[in-house]
Design an enzyme around this catalytic site. Structure first.
Site, short mmCIF file in Angstrom:
data_model
loop_
_atom_site.label_atom_id
_atom_site.label_comp_id
_atom_site.label_asym_id
_atom_site.label_seq_id
_atom_site.Cartn_x
_atom_site.Cartn_y
_atom_site.Cartn_z
N ARG A 199 -7.92 10.12 -16.51
CA ARG A 199 -7.72 9.85 -15.21
C ARG A 199 -7.45 11.35 -14.66
NH1 ARG A 199 -4.70 4.38 -14.12
NH2 ARG A 199 -6.35 2.87 -15.57
N ASP A 241 4.17 -0.20 -0.56
CA ASP A 241 4.25 -0.26 -2.35
C ASP A 241 4.75 1.17 -2.33
OD1 ASP A 241 1.54 -0.96 -4.19
OD2 ASP A 241 1.54 1.13 -4.16
C1 LIG Z 1 -0.91 -4.18 -10.12
S1 LIG Z 1 -0.33 -3.72 -8.35
C2 LIG Z 1 0.00 -5.24 -8.18
C3 LIG Z 1 0.07 -5.81 -6.32
C4 LIG Z 1 -0.53 -6.98 -6.74
N1 LIG Z 1 1.36 -7.87 -6.61
C5 LIG Z 1 -0.77 -8.45 -6.99
O1 LIG Z 1 0.29 -8.79 -8.10
O2 LIG Z 1 -1.24 -8.13 -6.88
C6 LIG Z 1 0.20 -2.68 -9.10
C7 LIG Z 1 0.78 -2.20 -8.08
O3 LIG Z 1 2.88 -1.50 -7.57
C8 LIG Z 1 2.55 -0.49 -7.07
N2 LIG Z 1 3.50 0.97 -7.85
C9 LIG Z 1 3.97 1.79 -8.98
N3 LIG Z 1 5.04 1.64 -9.26
C10 LIG Z 1 6.02 1.85 -8.11
C11 LIG Z 1 6.78 2.39 -7.32
N4 LIG Z 1 8.29 2.69 -8.04
N5 LIG Z 1 7.99 1.72 -6.29
C12 LIG Z 1 6.52 0.85 -5.83
N6 LIG Z 1 5.07 0.57 -6.10
C13 LIG Z 1 4.26 0.30 -7.25
C14 LIG Z 1 1.51 0.34 -7.64
O4 LIG Z 1 1.38 1.12 -6.80
C15 LIG Z 1 -0.05 -0.58 -7.56
O5 LIG Z 1 -0.47 -0.79 -6.08
#
Ligand SMILES: C[S@@+](CC[C@H](N)C(=O)[O-])C[C@H]1O[C@@H](n2cnc3c(N)ncnc32)[C@H](O)[C@@H]1O
Length: 272
Positions: A36, A141
């Site tokens: 990545r 996010d």
């Molecule tokens: C797979 S997506 C989930 C999106 C949505 N909640 C759903 O279930 O469809 C995970 C998200 O978590 C965010 N993320 C990861 N670590 C995080 C953190 N420490 N604080 C806030 N967001 C975070 C990532 O940037 C990503 O956009």
């Protein structure tokens, strides 16, 4: 060409990513991380992962760190993903708030925005007189890239597979001419949502009034158990008594100490 990463370099990145975002990369993620990040190293004309580590940690603007997180995190999401949560909101939560006509919701890892827009559609479609309600959704996010996409409220037609056609008509504008095939959220729906960059690892969140509902779906899966436990207990503080926490369908709080009452496999309630 893919750069190779030494065990020591991998350990450095793992620690940095864990400390800053809570994302816990297991040993088996070494080649995933290398693949990545390789393109980024190439674009920056760097020779090794150590040089990239120095760049990330010495950048006072922290922009490169944000970019690194964007490259390693998974942003997969969809409108009406895991639809039972939206049914529960409509059928179990909204009727109880009919008298006050006020609801406060946090979509705490909102990715590109499909989750908060689905929440907003559920609110508008789920009550008799939406104009008389006070709806507010905080959508946050860690990634600025996904938040920019979310705030634009613009999606290609193929993203709307699971959205009922009448919802699309009422809440999105269909693009014409050069914008054909693109839909943009209508102002009434956008007005219900505030987007903000927030890190779930922070000790405090800028939330003054306690919330009715927190969505934290499909992000805790990347955190280890102690991080999940700290986070879930923090969420408890930001919820009203009787408020709910929704987690992703592949996630579980079974091994985590928490004060919530379990209502259904991914639905938790603060007692009181
Ligand atoms: C797979 S997506 C989930 C999106 C949505 N909640 C759903 O279930 O469809 C995970 C998200 O978590 C965010 N993320 C990861 N670590 C995080 C953190 N420490 N604080 C806030 N967001 C975070 C990532 O940037 C990503 O956009």
């Amino acid at each position: 060409m893919e750069y190779s990463i030494t065990a020591e370099e991998f350990q450095q990145f793992r620690t940095l990513i864990y400390d800053e975002s809570g994302i816990s990369l297991g040993e088996q993620k070494k080649s995933l991380l290398a693949s990545r990040l390789s393109k980024r190293l190439r674009d920056l004309d760097l020779g090794t992962f150590s040089e990239y580590y120095a760049k990330v940690t010495q950048d006072p603007t922290r922009e490169e760190f944000t970019r690194l997180l964007d490259l390693i995190s998974t942003n997969k999401t969809d409108f009406f993903r895991e639809p039972k949560h939206f049914d529960f909101l409509r059928d179990q939560i909204l009727p109880g708030l009919e008298r006050v006509k006020r609801i406060r919701i946090w979509s705490s890892a909102c990715s590109t925005g499909e989750e908060p827009y689905t929440i907003a559609m559920t609110l508008y479609e789920g009550v008799a007189n939406p104009d008389r309600w006070d709806f507010k959704i905080l959508a946050s996010d860690l990634s600025t890239r996904v938040l920019a996409k979310a705030a634009s409220g613009t999606y290609d037609e193929d993203r709307f597979r699971d959205v009922p056609p009448e919802f699309i008509k009422r809440h999105f504008l269909r693009g014409r001419g050069e914008q054909s095939g693109v839909f943009k959220v209508k102002p009434h729906l956008a007005a219900a949502i505030t987007f903000r960059r927030l890190n779930l690892m922070d000790d405090h969140f800028p939330i003054k009034n306690q919330l009715d509902l927190i969505f934290c779906r499909n992000v805790m899966i990347y955190f280890d158990r102690p991080t999940q436990e700290t986070l879930v207990n923090k969420f408890h503080r930001y919820l009203k008594p009787g408020g709910y926490l929704f987690i992703g369908h592949s996630e579980s709080l079974q091994w985590v100490n928490h004060p919530f009452k379990s209502i259904a496999p991914t639905i938790y309630q603060k007692e009181g």
